[in-house]
Design an enzyme around this catalytic site. Structure first.
Site, PDB file in Angstrom:
ATOM      1  N   TYR A   1       0.837  -1.199   0.000  1.00 32.08           N
ATOM      2  CA  TYR A   1       0.000   0.000   0.000  1.00 32.08           C
ATOM      3  C   TYR A   1       0.871   1.247   0.000  1.00 32.08           C
ATOM      4  O   TYR A   1       2.046   1.224   0.338  1.00 32.08           O
ATOM      5  CB  TYR A   1      -0.960   0.015   1.203  1.00 32.08           C
ATOM      6  N   CYS A   2       0.244   2.343  -0.412  1.00 30.98           N
ATOM      7  CA  CYS A   2       0.854   3.674  -0.339  1.00 30.98           C
ATOM      8  C   CYS A   2      -0.268   4.619   0.101  1.00 30.98           C
ATOM      9  O   CYS A   2      -1.170   4.208   0.818  1.00 30.98           O
ATOM     10  CB  CYS A   2       1.494   4.070  -1.667  1.00 30.98           C
ATOM     11  N   SER A   3      -0.229   5.853  -0.332  1.00 29.97           N
ATOM     12  CA  SER A   3      -1.280   6.795   0.055  1.00 29.97           C
ATOM     13  C   SER A   3      -2.622   6.425  -0.550  1.00 29.97           C
ATOM     14  O   SER A   3      -3.641   6.401   0.123  1.00 29.97           O
ATOM     15  CB  SER A   3      -0.918   8.217  -0.385  1.00 29.97           C
TER      16      SER A   3
ATOM     17  N   GLY B   1      -2.690   4.186  -3.788  1.00 26.69           N
ATOM     18  CA  GLY B   1      -2.633   2.962  -4.581  1.00 26.69           C
ATOM     19  C   GLY B   1      -1.877   3.059  -5.894  1.00 26.69           C
ATOM     20  O   GLY B   1      -1.948   2.147  -6.710  1.00 26.69           O
TER      21      GLY B   1
ATOM     22  N   ILE C   1      -3.672   3.824   2.230  1.00 27.79           N
ATOM     23  CA  ILE C   1      -3.915   4.181   3.629  1.00 27.79           C
ATOM     24  C   ILE C   1      -5.054   5.193   3.756  1.00 27.79           C
ATOM     25  O   ILE C   1      -5.754   5.220   4.755  1.00 27.79           O
ATOM     26  CB  ILE C   1      -2.626   4.690   4.326  1.00 27.79           C
TER      27      ILE C   1
END
Length: 163
Positions: free
Chosen positions: A95-97, A99, A124
């Protein structure tokens, strides 16, 4: 590839304001070569995945998913993941901020032979927007979420935005 992602992120500001929805945004930037997993699926107790955080250190330090392993984006090192997760059939969620960066990292894992890799849909931000907990470096629950920039922060609807 980093140049492409950097250019894409530069234009994100313009494009995010023109987007009507998260699905449209992800459809525009992602190739869909990595399957998504929803935040609801990941939150289920039966899901026993390694969770990799593909954001930068400052973002991770502000908050992250419980038990997430920091792997970063700009300085991602495949060898460190291989050392921590030698079984290439292990379930892995990146995951990141939102996607986008996570798809790039997940693609590198897939290219390296990992067979069970997923991209967390909405990252997230979607996790927090659905009232799931995030944790700081002391493993204490926090409302803070690093939003990368004011423009990206538009996608975070719950929690406290940190820049």
């Amino acid at each position: 590839m980093k140049v492409f992602i950097s250019i894409a992120l530069c234009f994100f500001t313009f494009y995010s304001n023109a987007q009507e929805s998260l699905p449209e945004l992800l459809k525009h930037y992602n190739t869909k070569n990595i399957p998504y997993i929803t935040v609801q699926e990941l939150a289920m107790p039966k899901t026993k995945a390694f969770i990799l955080d593909a954001r930068e250190k400052g973002e991770y330090n502000t908050s992250h998913l419980k038990n997430a392993i920091f792997v970063g984006y700009n300085n991602f090192e495949l060898d460190s993941v291989i050392a921590k997760i030698p079984n290439k059939n292990s379930e892995i969620v990146v995951y990141c901020s939102i996607g986008i960066r996570s798809e790039t990292i997940a693609s590198k894992l897939k290219k390296a032979g990992y067979t069970n890799v997923f991209n967390l849909y909405g990252g997230i931000f979607e996790w927090k927007n659905n009232n799931f907990r995030v944790y700081n470096l002391e493993n204490a629950e926090t409302e803070n979420v690093h939003v990368y920039s004011k423009e990206w922060g538009n996608w975070l609807k719950k929690g406290k935005k940190v820049f």
